[in-house]
Design a protein around this motif. Structure first.
Motif, PDB file in Angstrom:
ATOM      1  N   VAL B  65       0.814  -1.222   0.000  1.00 55.80           N
ATOM      2  CA  VAL B  65       0.000   0.000   0.000  1.00 55.80           C
ATOM      3  C   VAL B  65       0.845   1.268   0.000  1.00 55.80           C
ATOM      4  CG1 VAL B  65      -2.042  -1.062   1.048  1.00 55.80           C
ATOM      5  CG2 VAL B  65      -0.260  -0.101   2.518  1.00 55.80           C
ATOM      6  N   SER B  66       2.151   1.127   0.253  1.00 56.36           N
ATOM      7  CA  SER B  66       3.025   2.300   0.217  1.00 56.36           C
ATOM      8  C   SER B  66       4.465   1.826   0.071  1.00 56.36           C
ATOM      9  CB  SER B  66       2.890   3.104   1.512  1.00 56.36           C
ATOM     10  OG  SER B  66       3.398   2.353   2.602  1.00 56.36           O
ATOM     11  N   CYS B  67       5.319   2.705  -0.433  1.00 59.13           N
ATOM     12  CA  CYS B  67       6.730   2.335  -0.525  1.00 59.13           C
ATOM     13  C   CYS B  67       7.601   3.564  -0.735  1.00 59.13           C
ATOM     14  CB  CYS B  67       6.958   1.359  -1.680  1.00 59.13           C
ATOM     15  SG  CYS B  67       6.565   2.048  -3.295  1.00 59.13           S
ATOM     16  N   VAL B  68       8.895   3.398  -0.429  1.00 59.01           N
ATOM     17  CA  VAL B  68       9.890   4.429  -0.701  1.00 59.01           C
ATOM     18  C   VAL B  68      11.242   3.736  -0.833  1.00 59.01           C
ATOM     19  CG1 VAL B  68      10.318   4.956   1.754  1.00 59.01           C
ATOM     20  CG2 VAL B  68      10.744   6.714   0.033  1.00 59.01           C
ATOM     21  N   GLY B  88      19.901  22.798 -10.106  1.00 58.47           N
ATOM     22  CA  GLY B  88      20.425  23.819 -11.010  1.00 58.47           C
ATOM     23  C   GLY B  88      21.853  23.500 -11.418  1.00 58.47           C
ATOM     24  N   ASP B  89      22.142  22.215 -11.570  1.00 56.16           N
ATOM     25  CA  ASP B  89      23.465  21.740 -11.953  1.00 56.16           C
ATOM     26  C   ASP B  89      24.556  22.036 -10.933  1.00 56.16           C
ATOM     27  OD1 ASP B  89      22.550  20.479 -14.286  1.00 56.16           O
ATOM     28  OD2 ASP B  89      22.482  22.420 -15.299  1.00 56.16           O
ATOM     29  N   GLU B  90      24.149  22.343  -9.712  1.00 53.47           N
ATOM     30  CA  GLU B  90      25.103  22.416  -8.596  1.00 53.47           C
ATOM     31  C   GLU B  90      25.370  20.985  -8.133  1.00 53.47           C
ATOM     32  OE1 GLU B  90      26.310  24.983  -6.050  1.00 53.47           O
ATOM     33  OE2 GLU B  90      26.514  25.932  -8.009  1.00 53.47           O
ATOM     34  N   PRO B  91      26.590  20.692  -7.652  1.00 54.13           N
ATOM     35  CA  PRO B  91      26.849  19.330  -7.154  1.00 54.13           C
ATOM     36  C   PRO B  91      25.938  18.993  -5.966  1.00 54.13           C
ATOM     37  CG  PRO B  91      28.877  20.596  -7.337  1.00 54.13           C
ATOM     38  CD  PRO B  91      27.767  21.561  -7.547  1.00 54.13           C
ATOM     39  N   PRO B  92      25.505  17.744  -5.842  1.00 49.29           N
ATOM     40  CA  PRO B  92      24.603  17.374  -4.741  1.00 49.29           C
ATOM     41  C   PRO B  92      25.336  17.294  -3.404  1.00 49.29           C
ATOM     42  CG  PRO B  92      25.234  15.434  -5.975  1.00 49.29           C
ATOM     43  CD  PRO B  92      25.855  16.597  -6.694  1.00 49.29           C
ATOM     44  N   LEU B  93      24.563  17.298  -2.323  1.00 47.56           N
ATOM     45  CA  LEU B  93      25.117  17.071  -0.986  1.00 47.56           C
ATOM     46  C   LEU B  93      25.706  15.667  -0.945  1.00 47.56           C
ATOM     47  CD1 LEU B  93      22.125  18.454   1.084  1.00 47.56           C
ATOM     48  CD2 LEU B  93      24.431  19.424   1.121  1.00 47.56           C
ATOM     49  N   ARG B  94      26.806  15.507  -0.222  1.00 49.76           N
ATOM     50  CA  ARG B  94      27.398  14.176  -0.079  1.00 49.76           C
ATOM     51  C   ARG B  94      27.800  14.002   1.379  1.00 49.76           C
ATOM     52  NH1 ARG B  94      32.801  11.590  -0.607  1.00 49.76           N
ATOM     53  NH2 ARG B  94      32.379   9.482  -1.368  1.00 49.76           N
ATOM     54  N   SER B  95      27.145  13.056   2.040  1.00 54.46           N
ATOM     55  CA  SER B  95      27.468  12.871   3.458  1.00 54.46           C
ATOM     56  C   SER B  95      27.162  11.451   3.899  1.00 54.46           C
ATOM     57  CB  SER B  95      26.642  13.869   4.281  1.00 54.46           C
ATOM     58  OG  SER B  95      26.577  13.454   5.622  1.00 54.46           O
ATOM     59  N   PRO B  96      28.019  10.907   4.786  1.00 52.89           N
ATOM     60  CA  PRO B  96      27.780   9.546   5.276  1.00 52.89           C
ATOM     61  C   PRO B  96      26.511   9.440   6.107  1.00 52.89           C
ATOM     62  CG  PRO B  96      29.644  10.554   6.413  1.00 52.89           C
ATOM     63  CD  PRO B  96      29.260  11.480   5.308  1.00 52.89           C
ATOM     64  N   THR B  97      26.027  10.572   6.621  1.00 52.24           N
ATOM     65  CA  THR B  97      24.831  10.486   7.466  1.00 52.24           C
ATOM     66  C   THR B  97      23.613  11.105   6.783  1.00 52.24           C
ATOM     67  OG1 THR B  97      25.484  12.506   8.621  1.00 52.24           O
ATOM     68  CG2 THR B  97      26.134  10.425   9.627  1.00 52.24           C
ATOM     69  N   LEU B  98      23.673  11.181   5.452  1.00 52.80           N
ATOM     70  CA  LEU B  98      22.536  11.690   4.671  1.00 52.80           C
ATOM     71  C   LEU B  98      22.127  10.642   3.640  1.00 52.80           C
ATOM     72  CD1 LEU B  98      20.778  14.272   3.746  1.00 52.80           C
ATOM     73  CD2 LEU B  98      22.581  14.615   2.051  1.00 52.80           C
ATOM     74  N   TRP B  99      20.870  10.220   3.685  1.00 50.86           N
ATOM     75  CA  TRP B  99      20.349   9.302   2.674  1.00 50.86           C
ATOM     76  C   TRP B  99      19.436  10.060   1.724  1.00 50.86           C
ATOM     77  CZ3 TRP B  99      18.534   4.244   5.646  1.00 50.86           C
ATOM     78  CH2 TRP B  99      19.661   3.432   5.869  1.00 50.86           C
ATOM     79  N   GLU B 100      19.335   9.546   0.517  1.00 50.51           N
ATOM     80  CA  GLU B 100      18.378  10.094  -0.434  1.00 50.51           C
ATOM     81  C   GLU B 100      17.161   9.172  -0.492  1.00 50.51           C
ATOM     82  OE1 GLU B 100      18.788  11.453  -4.965  1.00 50.51           O
ATOM     83  OE2 GLU B 100      18.656   9.293  -4.710  1.00 50.51           O
ATOM     84  N   SER B 101      15.980   9.768  -0.412  1.00 54.60           N
ATOM     85  CA  SER B 101      14.778   8.946  -0.558  1.00 54.60           C
ATOM     86  C   SER B 101      14.032   9.359  -1.812  1.00 54.60           C
ATOM     87  CB  SER B 101      13.912   9.044   0.699  1.00 54.60           C
ATOM     88  OG  SER B 101      12.730   9.746   0.450  1.00 54.60           O
ATOM     89  N   THR B 102      13.622   8.372  -2.602  1.00 55.76           N
ATOM     90  CA  THR B 102      12.899   8.637  -3.847  1.00 55.76           C
ATOM     91  C   THR B 102      11.750   7.647  -3.985  1.00 55.76           C
ATOM     92  OG1 THR B 102      14.502   7.244  -5.018  1.00 55.76           O
ATOM     93  CG2 THR B 102      14.864   9.617  -5.117  1.00 55.76           C
ATOM     94  N   ARG B 103      10.843   7.962  -4.943  1.00 54.51           N
ATOM     95  CA  ARG B 103       9.710   7.082  -5.249  1.00 54.51           C
ATOM     96  C   ARG B 103       8.807   6.841  -4.042  1.00 54.51           C
ATOM     97  NH1 ARG B 103      11.506   8.142  -9.739  1.00 54.51           N
ATOM     98  NH2 ARG B 103      11.879   6.649 -11.426  1.00 54.51           N
ATOM     99  N   PHE B 104       8.614   7.911  -3.252  1.00 52.93           N
ATOM    100  CA  PHE B 104       7.698   7.827  -2.113  1.00 52.93           C
ATOM    101  C   PHE B 104       6.271   7.822  -2.664  1.00 52.93           C
ATOM    102  CE2 PHE B 104       5.123   8.990   1.384  1.00 52.93           C
ATOM    103  CZ  PHE B 104       5.839   8.842   2.553  1.00 52.93           C
TER     104      PHE B 104
END
Lengths: 233, 276
Positions: B65-68, B88-104
């Motif tokens: 019923v839900s996913c991410v 805006g073509d700036e480099p993304p954040l990069r950190s060991p304690t930061l995750w990216e979440s997509t397809r929520f």
């Protein structure tokens, strides 16, 4: 942070070995071990604090390719607790023999995914009860994550003779924040000046430290000045 | 309830993962009209082959019923590539304690309006809590999440407003997308829990974890099928008017039993009753 600054070039094998020992002591664990490889998996490097007898046994039996903690952690995005690895690979030879050699059963392997398909794994382990370990891990996990990426990036950079252009690029926001820190502003000041929250400043600073291979903000500022990203005042 | 599926346990949950890809096709390819590849009713992209972790919401029947999806920001992820226009073509954040979440996403077709168990808002809150708690227990401090303005409103309305954004809102296919920052803190989790009135543990327990594996789901659907078949056979018996008809049902039951499609042989007593 009381650790050797391996972000400064050049870095030798001895420095990495010294770093892994300091990391072990600083985190208050019994052992620490790092293994990393390039995207092809052809170039593998390791630095460990394990007893000589285990290292010899491990190498003689080519256990790196069979080690479940490495095999599983390399496909995980979260730190892999060895209890989970043991449950998946019940009766695994490497894990059984490690315990025969007196190595701790409690441990965790932190996977690091690099930008070029490279993968690094930092493991720490400690004797004691599983309950003690749970508490200890919760206490050290954040530092452990930072150290894992820091160490991995430096190892990869050292073994491929990479030119600095291959390093992750800084964003304008990160440079701007570092510039304000360099002239003596606190994180809070920077937030006020740029009209952003403390936490936004923090998340960009953490990213800047990671990209510059720095464990502290002071190191990051020094590194940014060195590479002329910001101006000293 | 919430199940975490990653490369280490994915082989046990291929049915759930497949249902998740179907939900993503329905939501991103269908309802939202995002510029995504849908093949054979499933939305799968190159990041699904990078061993991401999925936080999956499942109802009691085993429907997704839900996913991410979560990826590390130290390595390849969507903001460093496909979604770089947001920055805006700036480099993304990069950190060991930061995750990216997509397809929520949540299944608005299967879920009810309003609030409480089985509602869209309940499933959304449960997925939020599950994602934040999983990230926090993995030593993650913040999540950068790629969402559309509707989801941004949902976050704000459910006491879960992003503390900031990176980059700007840009058009991705038919709809705009943006990148929001969420702190993985107990304070935020408590706010969502309070708002949605979810005090309980959202994660599946050992029994549920076993029930939703491929083997668990298969045996469930088999047992449902068997019950239906037995009901059908009883109905046929009741409808049978002649000895020949009874014998035909009897033969059918024996046949199904010999193939293992029903659990028991036809009861003798019943045959004699009908014949009498």
């Amino acid at each position: 942070m009381g650790l050797i600054d391996i972000g400064a070039e050049p870095t030798s094998r001895d420095t990495f070995n010294a770093f892994i020992e300091q990391l072990r002591d600083r985190l208050g664990v019994d052992h620490a071990a790092y293994a990393g490889m390039d995207h092809a998996g052809s170039d593998i490097r390791g630095f460990v604090t394990y007893p000589g007898a285990w290292i010899e046994h491990y190498q003689q039996n080519e256990m790196a390719s069979k080690d479940p903690t490495l095999r599983l952690a390399s496909r995980s995005i979260a730190p892999l607790d060895w209890a989970r690895a043991a449950a998946i690979c019940e009766g695994d030879r490497v894990m059984l023999e490690a315990s025969d050699f007196g190595l701790p059963r409690n441990g965790v392997t932190v996977p690091v995914r690099g930008p070029f398909g490279d993968i690094g794994m930092l493991s720490v382990s400690a004797h004691g009860s599983p309950e003690q370990w749970k508490k200890q891990f919760a206490h050290i996990r954040s530092d452990l994550q930072s150290m894992a990426v820091y160490l991995h990036d430096r190892v990869v950079q050292s073994f491929t003779d990479q030119n600095p252009a291959m390093r992750p690029l800084m964003s304008q926001r990160e440079i701007e924040i570092l510039q304000w820190i360099a002239v003596g502003k606190t994180q809070r000041d920077v937030g006020t000046i740029l009209s952003i929250s403390d936490r936004t400043v923090e998340v960009h600073l953490r990213s800047a430290r990671t990209k510059l291979s720095a464990l502290t903000t002071t190191q990051a500022v020094a590194r940014a000045i060195e590479s002329r990203l910001i101006n000293p005042r | 309830m919430i199940i975490i599926v990653d490369a280490l346990n994915r082989h046990k949950y291929t049915t759930l993962v497949d249902r998740m890809f179907q939900l993503r096709a329905q939501v991103f390819g269908g309802r939202l009209g995002w510029d995504v590849q849908v093949e054979n009713g499933r939305e799968i992209d190159q990041y699904d082959s990078l061993d991401p972790a999925y936080v999956i919401g499942v109802n009691a029947a085993g429907d997704v019923v839900s996913c991410v999806r979560a990826l590390q920001t130290t390595g390849p992820h969507m903001l460093s590539d496909v979604f770089s226009a947001i920055l805006g073509d700036e480099p993304p954040l990069r950190s060991p304690t930061l995750w990216e979440s997509t397809r929520f996403c949540v299944d608005t077709k299967r879920l009810a309006r309003g609030r409480g168990p089985g509602s869209i808002s309940d499933a959304t809150a449960e997925l939020m809590i599950g994602s934040l708690e999983y990230a926090m227990s993995s030593g993650i401090d913040d999540i950068v999440t790629v969402i559309d303005p509707v989801m941004d409103k949902v976050l704000k309305r459910s006491n879960n407003a992003p503390y900031d954004y990176v980059g700007s809102t840009v058009q991705m296919g038919k709809v705009p997308a943006l990148a929001a920052l969420l702190d993985c803190t107990q304070e935020r989790i408590d706010r969502v829990r309070d708002f949605a009135n979810i005090p309980h543990d959202v994660f599946a327990g050992p029994e549920e974890l076993a029930r939703f594996t491929d083997a668990g789901l298969l045996s469930q659907s088999n047992s449902v099928g068997r019950e239906l078949t037995v009901d059908y056979l009883w109905a046929q018996f009741d409808a049978a008017k002649t000895v020949d008809e009874v014998a035909a049902v009897y033969r059918m039951w024996m046949d199904l039993f010999s193939k293992g499609l029903v659990e028991s042989a036809p009861p003798e007593s019943l045959t004699s009753r009908h014949v009498a």
